[in-house]
Design a protein around this motif. Structure first.
Motif, PDB file in Angstrom:
ATOM      1  N   ILE A 170       0.829  -1.207   0.000  1.00  0.00           N
ATOM      2  CA  ILE A 170       0.000   0.000   0.000  1.00  0.00           C
ATOM      3  C   ILE A 170       0.868   1.263   0.000  1.00  0.00           C
ATOM      4  CG2 ILE A 170      -0.202   0.126   2.524  1.00  0.00           C
ATOM      5  CD1 ILE A 170      -3.120   1.068   2.054  1.00  0.00           C
ATOM      6  N   LYS A 171       2.018   1.191   0.645  1.00  0.00           N
ATOM      7  CA  LYS A 171       2.933   2.327   0.665  1.00  0.00           C
ATOM      8  C   LYS A 171       3.581   2.515  -0.705  1.00  0.00           C
ATOM      9  CE  LYS A 171       4.663   5.565   3.297  1.00  0.00           C
ATOM     10  NZ  LYS A 171       3.806   6.555   3.978  1.00  0.00           N
ATOM     11  N   ILE A 172       3.949   1.392  -1.332  1.00  0.00           N
ATOM     12  CA  ILE A 172       4.530   1.465  -2.671  1.00  0.00           C
ATOM     13  C   ILE A 172       3.528   2.069  -3.648  1.00  0.00           C
ATOM     14  CG2 ILE A 172       5.391   0.105  -4.625  1.00  0.00           C
ATOM     15  CD1 ILE A 172       6.607  -1.831  -2.621  1.00  0.00           C
ATOM     16  N   ALA A 173       2.257   1.695  -3.505  1.00  0.00           N
ATOM     17  CA  ALA A 173       1.210   2.242  -4.369  1.00  0.00           C
ATOM     18  C   ALA A 173       1.076   3.749  -4.171  1.00  0.00           C
ATOM     19  CB  ALA A 173      -0.121   1.553  -4.084  1.00  0.00           C
ATOM     20  N   GLN A 174       1.269   4.201  -2.954  1.00  0.00           N
ATOM     21  CA  GLN A 174       1.210   5.630  -2.662  1.00  0.00           C
ATOM     22  C   GLN A 174       2.368   6.364  -3.336  1.00  0.00           C
ATOM     23  OE1 GLN A 174       1.538   6.594   1.513  1.00  0.00           O
ATOM     24  NE2 GLN A 174       0.434   8.529   1.283  1.00  0.00           N
ATOM     25  N   TYR A 175       3.563   5.775  -3.259  1.00  0.00           N
ATOM     26  CA  TYR A 175       4.717   6.372  -3.943  1.00  0.00           C
ATOM     27  C   TYR A 175       4.511   6.374  -5.458  1.00  0.00           C
ATOM     28  CZ  TYR A 175       7.215   5.816   0.505  1.00  0.00           C
ATOM     29  OH  TYR A 175       7.609   5.891   1.813  1.00  0.00           O
ATOM     30  N   GLU A 176       3.934   5.292  -5.970  1.00  0.00           N
ATOM     31  CA  GLU A 176       3.681   5.190  -7.415  1.00  0.00           C
ATOM     32  C   GLU A 176       2.720   6.280  -7.874  1.00  0.00           C
ATOM     33  OE1 GLU A 176       1.934   1.927 -10.660  1.00  0.00           O
ATOM     34  OE2 GLU A 176       2.578   1.283  -8.660  1.00  0.00           O
ATOM     35  N   ASP A 177       1.687   6.523  -7.087  1.00  0.00           N
ATOM     36  CA  ASP A 177       0.723   7.581  -7.397  1.00  0.00           C
ATOM     37  C   ASP A 177       1.421   8.939  -7.492  1.00  0.00           C
ATOM     38  OD1 ASP A 177      -2.158   8.808  -7.295  1.00  0.00           O
ATOM     39  OD2 ASP A 177      -1.066   9.787  -5.651  1.00  0.00           O
ATOM     40  N   ARG A 178       2.268   9.236  -6.511  1.00  0.00           N
ATOM     41  CA  ARG A 178       2.964  10.526  -6.514  1.00  0.00           C
ATOM     42  C   ARG A 178       3.963  10.615  -7.665  1.00  0.00           C
ATOM     43  NH1 ARG A 178       2.426  13.592  -1.791  1.00  0.00           N
ATOM     44  NH2 ARG A 178       0.351  13.133  -0.976  1.00  0.00           N
ATOM     45  N   TYR A 179       4.595   9.492  -7.986  1.00  0.00           N
ATOM     46  CA  TYR A 179       5.562   9.478  -9.089  1.00  0.00           C
ATOM     47  C   TYR A 179       4.862   9.773 -10.414  1.00  0.00           C
ATOM     48  CZ  TYR A 179       8.744   7.563 -12.606  1.00  0.00           C
ATOM     49  OH  TYR A 179       9.533   7.392 -13.723  1.00  0.00           O
ATOM     50  N   VAL A 180       3.750   9.111 -10.662  1.00  0.00           N
ATOM     51  CA  VAL A 180       3.005   9.326 -11.913  1.00  0.00           C
ATOM     52  C   VAL A 180       2.558  10.781 -12.013  1.00  0.00           C
ATOM     53  CG1 VAL A 180       0.905   8.739 -13.206  1.00  0.00           C
ATOM     54  CG2 VAL A 180       2.272   6.928 -12.133  1.00  0.00           C
ATOM     55  N   ARG A 181       2.038  11.316 -10.928  1.00  0.00           N
ATOM     56  CA  ARG A 181       1.599  12.715 -10.941  1.00  0.00           C
ATOM     57  C   ARG A 181       2.788  13.660 -11.165  1.00  0.00           C
ATOM     58  NH1 ARG A 181      -3.689  13.086  -9.082  1.00  0.00           N
ATOM     59  NH2 ARG A 181      -4.439  11.160  -8.092  1.00  0.00           N
ATOM     60  N   ALA A 182       3.944  13.298 -10.600  1.00  0.00           N
ATOM     61  CA  ALA A 182       5.138  14.130 -10.778  1.00  0.00           C
ATOM     62  C   ALA A 182       5.585  14.130 -12.236  1.00  0.00           C
ATOM     63  CB  ALA A 182       6.255  13.619  -9.879  1.00  0.00           C
ATOM     64  N   ILE A 183       5.564  12.963 -12.874  1.00  0.00           N
ATOM     65  CA  ILE A 183       5.946  12.875 -14.281  1.00  0.00           C
ATOM     66  C   ILE A 183       4.995  13.688 -15.143  1.00  0.00           C
ATOM     67  CG2 ILE A 183       6.119  11.324 -16.281  1.00  0.00           C
ATOM     68  CD1 ILE A 183       8.471  11.104 -14.400  1.00  0.00           C
ATOM     69  N   GLN A 184       3.709  13.570 -14.862  1.00  0.00           N
ATOM     70  CA  GLN A 184       2.710  14.272 -15.670  1.00  0.00           C
ATOM     71  C   GLN A 184       2.769  15.785 -15.482  1.00  0.00           C
ATOM     72  OE1 GLN A 184      -0.851  12.175 -14.403  1.00  0.00           O
ATOM     73  NE2 GLN A 184      -0.811  10.874 -16.226  1.00  0.00           N
ATOM     74  N   SER A 185       3.139  16.216 -14.288  1.00  0.00           N
ATOM     75  CA  SER A 185       3.178  17.652 -14.006  1.00  0.00           C
ATOM     76  C   SER A 185       4.568  18.258 -14.205  1.00  0.00           C
ATOM     77  CB  SER A 185       2.733  17.915 -12.566  1.00  0.00           C
ATOM     78  OG  SER A 185       3.679  17.406 -11.641  1.00  0.00           O
TER      79      SER A 185
END
Length: 222
Positions: A170-185
């Motif tokens: 669940i923590k890895i999924a949280q990091y993945e979410d932030r990573y994807v948003r960081a790439i997109q932004s």
């Protein structure tokens, strides 16, 4: 902390706003490549003329000497004299990958080596024969340039490191979410705020590596 109702995953980077939109010509120009070889690298000038940002070092005295590069080709023989014993460049491959897991390290050699080297060479991301043609070298470099500029590849490498550290899914999924948003932004500020609160120094190091490397790639493609 900002909470998102819909969590993003790496497959959300299948759209147009990714590194894959960048031309190979630009990636060749700005992806930094290092050849570590105690002898002459005969294709150096030709590869440069073909647009590759490539340098050659006879050896390195510290793994910090590769910090500026995205991709490192390391000869198995005759290098790593100040850093390793009889396994030479094979051991150097492992040292570089241990220090910089996010970088691409490829081993190569003109002669064979015994099976005892395999323990070290298993850390390499790939292999190529020193006797390969210029066409094979160009094709090999292009393959790794494209891979290392793929945000999915960058994340999968990081996720593997996090899983080895026992980070909860669940923590890895949280990091993945932030990573994807960081790439997109194009901004990693929210991700930095997230992992700076982690109590695990190793996890902070892994995520810091992710951010630093992704930002270096973003500089290449922007």
């Amino acid at each position: 902390m900002c909470l998102y109702l819909i969590r993003k995953n790496i497959n959300d980077l299948n759209g147009t706003n990714t590194f894959k939109d960048v031309t190979l010509k630009l990636l060749k120009r700005d992806t930094k490549i290092l050849i570590i070889d105690d002898g002459d690298f005969i294709f150096l000038d030709l590869l440069r003329k073909n647009g590759y940002n490539i340098e050659h070092k006879k050896d390195i005295s510290s793994v910090l000497d590769v910090a500026a590069y995205h991709i490192i080709f390391c000869d198995v023989r005759g290098v790593g004299k100040d850093l390793s014993g009889k396994f030479e460049g094979a051991h150097l491959v492992r040292l570089i990958k241990n220090e910089y897991p996010e970088k691409m390290v490829i081993s190569y050699s003109a002669i064979g080596y015994d099976s005892t080297y395999e323990e070290y060479l298993s850390f390499a991301d790939g292999r190529i024969s020193k006797g390969s043609s210029i066409e094979d070298w160009s094709s090999c470099i292009d393959e790794y340039i494209k891979k290392i500029a793929d945000p999915k590849y960058i994340w999968e490498n990081t996720r593997s490191r996090l899983e080895k550290e026992g980070v909860p899914t669940i923590k890895i999924a949280q990091y993945e979410d932030r990573y994807v948003r960081a790439i997109q932004s194009g901004s990693f500020e929210n991700m930095k705020k997230l992992f700076n609160k982690s109590e695990n120094a190793t996890v902070i190091k892994i995520l810091s590596d992710l951010v630093e490397f992704a930002l270096s790639i973003i500089k290449v493609v922007n």
